[in-house]
Write a protein that holds these residues in place. Sequence first.
Motif, PDB file in Angstrom:
ATOM      1  N   GLU A  65       0.668  -1.225   0.060  1.00  0.00           N
ATOM      2  CA  GLU A  65      -0.165  -0.123   0.306  1.00  0.00           C
ATOM      3  C   GLU A  65       0.993   1.285   0.201  1.00  0.00           C
ATOM      4  N   GLY A  66       1.725   1.426   0.957  1.00  0.00           N
ATOM      5  CA  GLY A  66       2.941   2.285   0.896  1.00  0.00           C
ATOM      6  C   GLY A  66       2.470   3.871   1.675  1.00  0.00           C
ATOM      7  N   VAL A  67       0.662   3.137   1.584  1.00  0.00           N
ATOM      8  CA  VAL A  67       0.013   4.644   2.385  1.00  0.00           C
ATOM      9  C   VAL A  67      -0.790   3.774   3.972  1.00  0.00           C
ATOM     10  N   LEU A  68      -0.945   4.382   5.170  1.00  0.00           N
ATOM     11  CA  LEU A  68      -1.438   3.393   5.994  1.00  0.00           C
ATOM     12  C   LEU A  68      -3.031   5.299   6.021  1.00  0.00           C
ATOM     13  N   PRO A  69      -3.749   4.675   6.384  1.00  0.00           N
ATOM     14  CA  PRO A  69      -4.412   5.873   6.308  1.00  0.00           C
ATOM     15  C   PRO A  69      -5.090   5.016   8.310  1.00  0.00           C
ATOM     16  N   LEU A  70      -5.204   6.792   8.626  1.00  0.00           N
ATOM     17  CA  LEU A  70      -5.420   6.529  10.218  1.00  0.00           C
ATOM     18  C   LEU A  70      -6.885   7.433  11.146  1.00  0.00           C
ATOM     19  N   TYR A  71      -7.529   7.179  11.095  1.00  0.00           N
ATOM     20  CA  TYR A  71      -8.479   7.974  11.488  1.00  0.00           C
ATOM     21  C   TYR A  71      -9.549   7.822  13.051  1.00  0.00           C
ATOM     22  N   TYR A  72     -10.523   8.421  13.764  1.00  0.00           N
ATOM     23  CA  TYR A  72     -10.816   8.501  15.294  1.00  0.00           C
ATOM     24  C   TYR A  72     -12.077   9.399  14.629  1.00  0.00           C
ATOM     25  N   HIS A  73     -13.491   8.562  15.344  1.00  0.00           N
ATOM     26  CA  HIS A  73     -14.819   9.941  15.269  1.00  0.00           C
ATOM     27  C   HIS A  73     -15.565   9.581  16.063  1.00  0.00           C
ATOM     28  N   ASP A  74     -15.999   9.838  16.991  1.00  0.00           N
ATOM     29  CA  ASP A  74     -17.720   9.591  17.776  1.00  0.00           C
ATOM     30  C   ASP A  74     -18.279   8.725  17.402  1.00  0.00           C
ATOM     31  N   ASP A  75     -19.232   9.965  16.083  1.00  0.00           N
ATOM     32  CA  ASP A  75     -20.045   9.540  14.968  1.00  0.00           C
ATOM     33  C   ASP A  75     -19.268   7.506  13.786  1.00  0.00           C
ATOM     34  N   VAL A  76     -20.567   6.587  14.734  1.00  0.00           N
ATOM     35  CA  VAL A  76     -20.373   5.154  13.664  1.00  0.00           C
ATOM     36  C   VAL A  76     -20.672   5.685  12.133  1.00  0.00           C
ATOM     37  N   THR A  77     -21.338   6.481  12.254  1.00  0.00           N
ATOM     38  CA  THR A  77     -21.765   6.730  11.108  1.00  0.00           C
ATOM     39  C   THR A  77     -20.666   7.836  10.373  1.00  0.00           C
ATOM     40  N   VAL A  78     -19.736   8.584  10.184  1.00  0.00           N
ATOM     41  CA  VAL A  78     -19.051   8.918   9.621  1.00  0.00           C
ATOM     42  C   VAL A  78     -17.912   8.192   9.687  1.00  0.00           C
ATOM     43  N   CYS A  79     -17.161   7.329  10.451  1.00  0.00           N
ATOM     44  CA  CYS A  79     -16.456   6.199  11.011  1.00  0.00           C
ATOM     45  C   CYS A  79     -16.897   4.929   9.838  1.00  0.00           C
ATOM     46  N   GLU A  80     -18.094   4.795   9.141  1.00  0.00           N
ATOM     47  CA  GLU A  80     -18.187   3.570   7.782  1.00  0.00           C
ATOM     48  C   GLU A  80     -18.016   4.650   7.153  1.00  0.00           C
ATOM     49  N   GLY A  81     -18.775   5.717   6.469  1.00  0.00           N
ATOM     50  CA  GLY A  81     -18.294   6.566   5.650  1.00  0.00           C
ATOM     51  C   GLY A  81     -16.937   6.773   5.416  1.00  0.00           C
ATOM     52  N   PHE A  96      -7.831   1.970  12.393  1.00  0.00           N
ATOM     53  CA  PHE A  96      -8.688   2.739  13.129  1.00  0.00           C
ATOM     54  C   PHE A  96      -8.282   2.894  14.727  1.00  0.00           C
ATOM     55  N   THR A  97      -7.920   4.692  14.955  1.00  0.00           N
ATOM     56  CA  THR A  97      -7.246   4.507  16.532  1.00  0.00           C
ATOM     57  C   THR A  97      -8.342   4.626  17.921  1.00  0.00           C
ATOM     58  N   ASN A  98      -7.737   4.024  18.465  1.00  0.00           N
ATOM     59  CA  ASN A  98      -8.601   4.132  19.555  1.00  0.00           C
ATOM     60  C   ASN A  98      -7.625   5.544  21.009  1.00  0.00           C
ATOM     61  N   ARG A  99      -8.932   6.165  20.682  1.00  0.00           N
ATOM     62  CA  ARG A  99      -8.929   7.771  20.935  1.00  0.00           C
ATOM     63  C   ARG A  99     -10.066   8.328  21.319  1.00  0.00           C
ATOM     64  N   GLY A 100     -11.020   7.395  21.967  1.00  0.00           N
ATOM     65  CA  GLY A 100     -12.392   7.788  21.860  1.00  0.00           C
ATOM     66  C   GLY A 100     -12.607   7.203  23.088  1.00  0.00           C
ATOM     67  N   PRO A 101     -13.871   7.885  23.560  1.00  0.00           N
ATOM     68  CA  PRO A 101     -15.210   7.445  24.454  1.00  0.00           C
ATOM     69  C   PRO A 101     -15.297   5.641  23.444  1.00  0.00           C
ATOM     70  N   GLN A 102     -15.724   6.097  22.001  1.00  0.00           N
ATOM     71  CA  GLN A 102     -16.536   4.882  21.428  1.00  0.00           C
ATOM     72  C   GLN A 102     -15.872   4.246  20.234  1.00  0.00           C
ATOM     73  N   ALA A 103     -14.613   4.031  20.972  1.00  0.00           N
ATOM     74  CA  ALA A 103     -13.563   3.510  20.012  1.00  0.00           C
ATOM     75  C   ALA A 103     -13.665   2.270  19.956  1.00  0.00           C
ATOM     76  N   LEU A 104     -13.710   1.221  21.398  1.00  0.00           N
ATOM     77  CA  LEU A 104     -14.731  -0.190  20.660  1.00  0.00           C
ATOM     78  C   LEU A 104     -15.885  -0.375  20.132  1.00  0.00           C
ATOM     79  N   ALA A 105     -16.714   0.166  20.279  1.00  0.00           N
ATOM     80  CA  ALA A 105     -17.702   0.160  19.815  1.00  0.00           C
ATOM     81  C   ALA A 105     -17.915   0.390  18.589  1.00  0.00           C
TER      82      ALA A 105
END
Length: 217
Positions: A14-30, A45-54
């Motif tokens: 791949e060469g690049v590894l995108p990484l992100y987190y968001h509280d809103d699951v619909t944004v995460c999916e989008g 996906f990053t473990n950086r918020g209260p909704q990370a695991l869910a």
Amino acid sequence: MEREAILIGQIKAEGVLPLYYHDDVTVCEGVLRALYNGGVRCVEFTNRGPQALANFTHLVSLKSTMPGLILGIGTIKTPQDASAFIDAGADFLISPVFDASVADIAYLHKVLWIPGCMTPTEIHNAQVAGCNIVKLFPGNVLGPGFIEAIKPLFSGIHFLVTGGVDATEQSIMTWLKAGAAGVGLGSKLITKNVLVTKQYAEFTATTKQLLSIEGLK
């Protein structure tokens, strides 16, 4: 491990590894679907918020609709988090630090773990622990010259760089030419504007353009 070799090979391909987190699951999916549609097959996906695991658990449930997707979890600092996200289906773990207790959990579950390192001693400790790939962090502090200097000292170690890498051909290729196996791209790729406006079609186009850089894929 064969599985580990395959995952490292995918990250290098791949060469690049995108990484992100968001509280809103619909944004995460989008965001995940936009990355996938843009050609990305390996995401952190990053473990950086209260909704990370869910939210991560939800993303894992979508993998059947995105063949070939490899989904890992980043910012793992405790064995408890390592276990929880492995149970949720993480393909790999990434940490900002080297932690022996996290290494033990990854080893027991035969899951690829990429520890964060900043010094030759930390890289050495990771290699002794059986790691074949480490994350150099923060990249903007270390600089490409750091990889050039240490790479000959650590035969067999692959370096993933995160922090300070821009989503541009010049920045990415500077790191890859210095010897990095890949670069992690967070807010420089998945910008606040993408998360707020949810213009995923535009983001997919941006991702495709990024992956078209000569020397990637």
